[in-house]
Design an enzyme around this catalytic site. Sequence first.
Site, PDB file in Angstrom:
ATOM      1  N   ILE A 150       0.843  -1.196   0.000  1.00 31.77           N
ATOM      2  CA  ILE A 150       0.000   0.000   0.000  1.00 31.77           C
ATOM      3  C   ILE A 150       0.881   1.251   0.000  1.00 31.77           C
ATOM      4  CG2 ILE A 150      -1.779   1.274   1.283  1.00 31.77           C
ATOM      5  CD1 ILE A 150      -2.715  -1.519   2.345  1.00 31.77           C
ATOM      6  N   ARG A 230      -3.529   0.511  10.902  1.00 26.72           N
ATOM      7  CA  ARG A 230      -4.136  -0.165  12.040  1.00 26.72           C
ATOM      8  C   ARG A 230      -4.243   0.785  13.216  1.00 26.72           C
ATOM      9  NH1 ARG A 230      -6.308  -2.977   9.520  1.00 26.72           N
ATOM     10  NH2 ARG A 230      -6.418  -5.238   9.412  1.00 26.72           N
ATOM     11  N   ASP A 254      -8.744   6.104   9.660  1.00 27.59           N
ATOM     12  CA  ASP A 254      -9.708   5.107   9.178  1.00 27.59           C
ATOM     13  C   ASP A 254      -9.795   3.938  10.155  1.00 27.59           C
ATOM     14  OD1 ASP A 254     -11.457   3.915   7.214  1.00 27.59           O
ATOM     15  OD2 ASP A 254      -9.818   2.539   6.717  1.00 27.59           O
ATOM     16  N   GLU A 259     -12.362  -0.895  17.873  1.00 28.33           N
ATOM     17  CA  GLU A 259     -13.354  -0.804  16.799  1.00 28.33           C
ATOM     18  C   GLU A 259     -14.544  -1.674  17.147  1.00 28.33           C
ATOM     19  OE1 GLU A 259     -11.632  -1.466  12.933  1.00 28.33           O
ATOM     20  OE2 GLU A 259     -10.092   0.043  13.261  1.00 28.33           O
ATOM     21  N   HIS A 279     -13.250   2.455   9.185  1.00 29.74           N
ATOM     22  CA  HIS A 279     -12.473   1.342   8.621  1.00 29.74           C
ATOM     23  C   HIS A 279     -12.975   0.996   7.208  1.00 29.74           C
ATOM     24  CE1 HIS A 279      -9.827  -2.269   9.955  1.00 29.74           C
ATOM     25  NE2 HIS A 279      -9.710  -2.065   8.650  1.00 29.74           N
TER      26      HIS A 279
HETATM   27  N1  LIG Z   1      -7.774   0.477   6.364  1.00 30.82           N
HETATM   28  C1  LIG Z   1      -7.941  -0.655   5.734  1.00 30.82           C
HETATM   29  O1  LIG Z   1      -9.058  -1.048   5.446  1.00 30.82           O
HETATM   30  C2  LIG Z   1      -6.767  -1.470   5.320  1.00 30.82           C
HETATM   31  C3  LIG Z   1      -6.793  -2.172   4.107  1.00 30.82           C
HETATM   32  C4  LIG Z   1      -5.700  -2.948   3.758  1.00 30.82           C
HETATM   33  C5  LIG Z   1      -4.600  -3.013   4.599  1.00 30.82           C
HETATM   34  N2  LIG Z   1      -4.603  -2.339   5.761  1.00 30.82           N
HETATM   35  C6  LIG Z   1      -3.438  -2.345   6.641  1.00 30.82           C
HETATM   36  O2  LIG Z   1      -2.408  -1.587   6.011  1.00 30.82           O
HETATM   37  C7  LIG Z   1      -1.139  -2.022   6.483  1.00 30.82           C
HETATM   38  C8  LIG Z   1      -0.171  -2.191   5.316  1.00 30.82           C
HETATM   39  O3  LIG Z   1      -0.641  -3.181   4.433  1.00 30.82           O
HETATM   40  P1  LIG Z   1       0.253  -3.675   3.191  1.00 30.82           P
HETATM   41  O4  LIG Z   1      -0.612  -4.567   2.400  1.00 30.82           O
HETATM   42  O5  LIG Z   1       0.915  -2.533   2.543  1.00 30.82           O
HETATM   43  O6  LIG Z   1       1.331  -4.543   3.981  1.00 30.82           O
HETATM   44  P2  LIG Z   1       2.811  -4.909   3.503  1.00 30.82           P
HETATM   45  O7  LIG Z   1       3.196  -6.099   4.311  1.00 30.82           O
HETATM   46  O8  LIG Z   1       2.888  -5.004   2.038  1.00 30.82           O
HETATM   47  O9  LIG Z   1       3.674  -3.667   3.977  1.00 30.82           O
HETATM   48  C9  LIG Z   1       3.963  -3.402   5.310  1.00 30.82           C
HETATM   49  C10 LIG Z   1       5.326  -2.740   5.341  1.00 30.82           C
HETATM   50  O10 LIG Z   1       5.580  -2.323   6.674  1.00 30.82           O
HETATM   51  C11 LIG Z   1       6.963  -2.524   6.913  1.00 30.82           C
HETATM   52  N3  LIG Z   1       7.198  -2.580   8.347  1.00 30.82           N
HETATM   53  C12 LIG Z   1       6.996  -3.618   9.197  1.00 30.82           C
HETATM   54  N4  LIG Z   1       7.364  -3.258  10.445  1.00 30.82           N
HETATM   55  C13 LIG Z   1       7.819  -1.988  10.369  1.00 30.82           C
HETATM   56  C14 LIG Z   1       8.334  -1.070  11.321  1.00 30.82           C
HETATM   57  N5  LIG Z   1       8.458  -1.423  12.609  1.00 30.82           N
HETATM   58  N6  LIG Z   1       8.686   0.155  10.896  1.00 30.82           N
HETATM   59  C15 LIG Z   1       8.557   0.510   9.596  1.00 30.82           C
HETATM   60  N7  LIG Z   1       8.088  -0.322   8.639  1.00 30.82           N
HETATM   61  C16 LIG Z   1       7.714  -1.547   9.027  1.00 30.82           C
HETATM   62  C17 LIG Z   1       7.289  -3.817   6.195  1.00 30.82           C
HETATM   63  O11 LIG Z   1       8.663  -3.925   5.914  1.00 30.82           O
HETATM   64  C18 LIG Z   1       6.468  -3.672   4.940  1.00 30.82           C
HETATM   65  O12 LIG Z   1       7.223  -3.129   3.879  1.00 30.82           O
HETATM   66  C19 LIG Z   1      -1.415  -3.284   7.282  1.00 30.82           C
HETATM   67  O13 LIG Z   1      -1.470  -2.943   8.644  1.00 30.82           O
HETATM   68  C20 LIG Z   1      -2.794  -3.703   6.833  1.00 30.82           C
HETATM   69  O14 LIG Z   1      -3.468  -4.464   7.795  1.00 30.82           O
HETATM   70  C21 LIG Z   1      -5.652  -1.550   6.142  1.00 30.82           C
HETATM   71  O1  LIG Z   2      -6.396  -5.493   6.767  1.00 31.34           O
HETATM   72  C1  LIG Z   2      -7.280  -5.285   5.936  1.00 31.34           C
HETATM   73  O2  LIG Z   2      -7.407  -5.962   4.908  1.00 31.34           O
HETATM   74  C2  LIG Z   2      -8.186  -4.151   6.148  1.00 31.34           C
HETATM   75  O3  LIG Z   2      -8.101  -3.640   7.411  1.00 31.34           O
HETATM   76  C3  LIG Z   2      -9.599  -4.386   5.714  1.00 31.34           C
HETATM   77  O4  LIG Z   2     -10.432  -4.810   6.741  1.00 31.34           O
HETATM   78  P1  LIG Z   2     -11.934  -5.210   6.388  1.00 31.34           P
HETATM   79  O5  LIG Z   2     -11.867  -6.462   5.573  1.00 31.34           O
HETATM   80  O6  LIG Z   2     -12.616  -5.439   7.685  1.00 31.34           O
HETATM   81  O7  LIG Z   2     -12.527  -4.095   5.604  1.00 31.34           O
END
Ligand SMILES: NC(=O)c1ccc[n+]([C@@H]2O[C@H](COP(=O)([O-])OP(=O)(O)OC[C@H]3O[C@@H](n4cnc5c(N)ncnc54)[C@H](O)[C@@H]3O)[C@@H](O)[C@H]2O)c1
Ligand SMILES: O=C(O)[C@H](O)COP(=O)(O)O
Length: 527
Positions: A150, A230, A254, A259, A279
């Site tokens: 992301i 998160r 978000d 939650e 979220h």
């Molecule tokens: N809001 C939502 O609905 C939503 C949707 C999708 C993902 N997410 C969340 O977004 C976050 C990122 O997702 P992603 O798919 O990009 O994951 P990803 O695993 O591709 O990327 C996470 C990155 O964080 C880095 N990282 C780990 N620990 C670290 C630290 N202590 N300091 C700095 N960097 C660190 C890792 O090296 C990695 O590059 C996750 O927490 C995921 O759960 C939220």
């Molecule tokens: O980690 C995720 O994929 C996101 O936080 C999305 O959560 P949700 O599936 O409850 O929308």
Amino acid sequence: MPKVLVSDPIDQVGIDILSQVATVDVKTTLSPEELIQVLPEYDAIMIRSGTKLTKEAVEAGKNLKIIGRAGVGVDNVDVPTATRMGIVVVNSPEGNTIAAAEHTLAMMMSLSRFIPAANASLKGGKWDRKSFTGVEVYKKTLGILGLGKIGSHVATVAKSLGMRILAYDPFLTAERAEKLGVHLVELEILLREADYITLHLPKTKETAHLINADRIAIMKDGVRIINCARGGIIDEIAIAEAIKSGKIGGIALDVFENEPLEADSGLRELGANVILTPHLGASTEEAQTNVAVDVAEQIRDVLLGLPARSAVNIPGLRPDVWQKLKPYLQLAEMLGNLVGQLAGGRVDTLNVKLQGEIANSESQPIVVAALKGLLSPALRERVNFVNASIEAKERGIHVTETRDPSVEDYSGSIHLTAHGSQGQQEVTGALLGKSEIRITSINEFPINVAPTHYMLLTLHRDMPGIIGRIGSLLGNFNVNIASMQVGRRMVRGEAVMVLNIDDPLPSGLLDEIVHIQGVTDAFVVKL
Ligand SMILES: NC(=O)c1ccc[n+]([C@@H]2O[C@H](COP(=O)([O-])OP(=O)(O)OC[C@H]3O[C@@H](n4cnc5c(N)ncnc54)[C@H](O)[C@@H]3O)[C@@H](O)[C@H]2O)c1
Ligand SMILES: O=C(O)[C@H](O)COP(=O)(O)O
């Protein structure tokens, strides 16, 4: 038919896939107590972030084979407990990447131009233009914490908006950052220099309250912060204070420590420069289709006995790699079982040697298969590919791996050496053709045996009469011999004999075999 529980809202396309192989119950309003009550009925559960699979809940899922998280974060699942119980946990690592990145960018633009507050004001009957003078993102510095999937997409789009990008990610190579046109910097530099800070890292012990009062203090005055990763990575109390004092210019959240966000949370009271969404990062039609398909397919596959491609607690294998390794996994499991039974008592170390064409293959699944075989006489169906390594570790079994591509007796072979309380045992096995399993040596005696359910192994002196005496004894006890192989290194020296037998050995017979003159040891093996 297996049963699958879907306990969060999942796109219908996922339900349709699951329904091909299972009875699917969609129950999205279960309380934690109700969840624990119904879980024992199910072979699989499919969730999003709403369902909390705590230790107690996972332990209630006595029949669960797989937990499917239709999304990325598995922090709502007690993965160590699932692993210990042999339950595969899968997610959809990429299905909602774009959705979450676009939500982040929307948050950044909304923060810059007060879009939610201006909208509310207008709908409230006002025409207030003065209160909502924003700022441009062009030429501003965006600091990204966590440059994974992301974070990288956010960086790419933000660059095209004319922003300078700094990133902090201790696990990322400088080459990857350079490719993205991003400056990889220390956390403190990012915090000091960024006009906008966005979080894209997982919530772990290390990242909990990463953004706290001390770190906020070193940020630029008026910094804008976005968290679509998160809850809990930001200290919500510290951030609210910093908004009130004017240190922080705006914040868009978000995700929250708790939650759903409490109805009386102080965050809800903050002004136009605070944007809150419930979220919604992954809530696009496209992302929900992607994650539902991705995870439902994996649940279907696991229920059909196939591997999962995105398991978080077992090495994932691409289908083509799995196809190639599959016969070797069966071979390693059989050899592990065999060497464990020969070793008899406690095994302290297991060496797994990959020879010939598989010497350069991924070794981990083969090692896990060997451990599963080794532990299966003791743990039966309680041990599987998910928990074999943990079970071995907990029993103090030290595993080593070696490779020898130069062995050419067979295209590929596996050699296991088990050391334990009763000495050392060694077995080798190979594939005949593409998938026929053979035991090719036992304690360095060359043989060529197709393993069967019941086998009798003897170590004896190679001298006339012994084989006949063993055969007669079995005959007297009505045990039918299906085939026989003798391996020896020299004439009239030591030899090993493997008898494939159709029936289990009656009790007491093994003792009589060991007492035949010239027999040094005998083992019954049940595979
Ligand atoms: N809001 C939502 O609905 C939503 C949707 C999708 C993902 N997410 C969340 O977004 C976050 C990122 O997702 P992603 O798919 O990009 O994951 P990803 O695993 O591709 O990327 C996470 C990155 O964080 C880095 N990282 C780990 N620990 C670290 C630290 N202590 N300091 C700095 N960097 C660190 C890792 O090296 C990695 O590059 C996750 O927490 C995921 O759960 C939220
Ligand atoms: O980690 C995720 O994929 C996101 O936080 C999305 O959560 P949700 O599936 O409850 O929308």
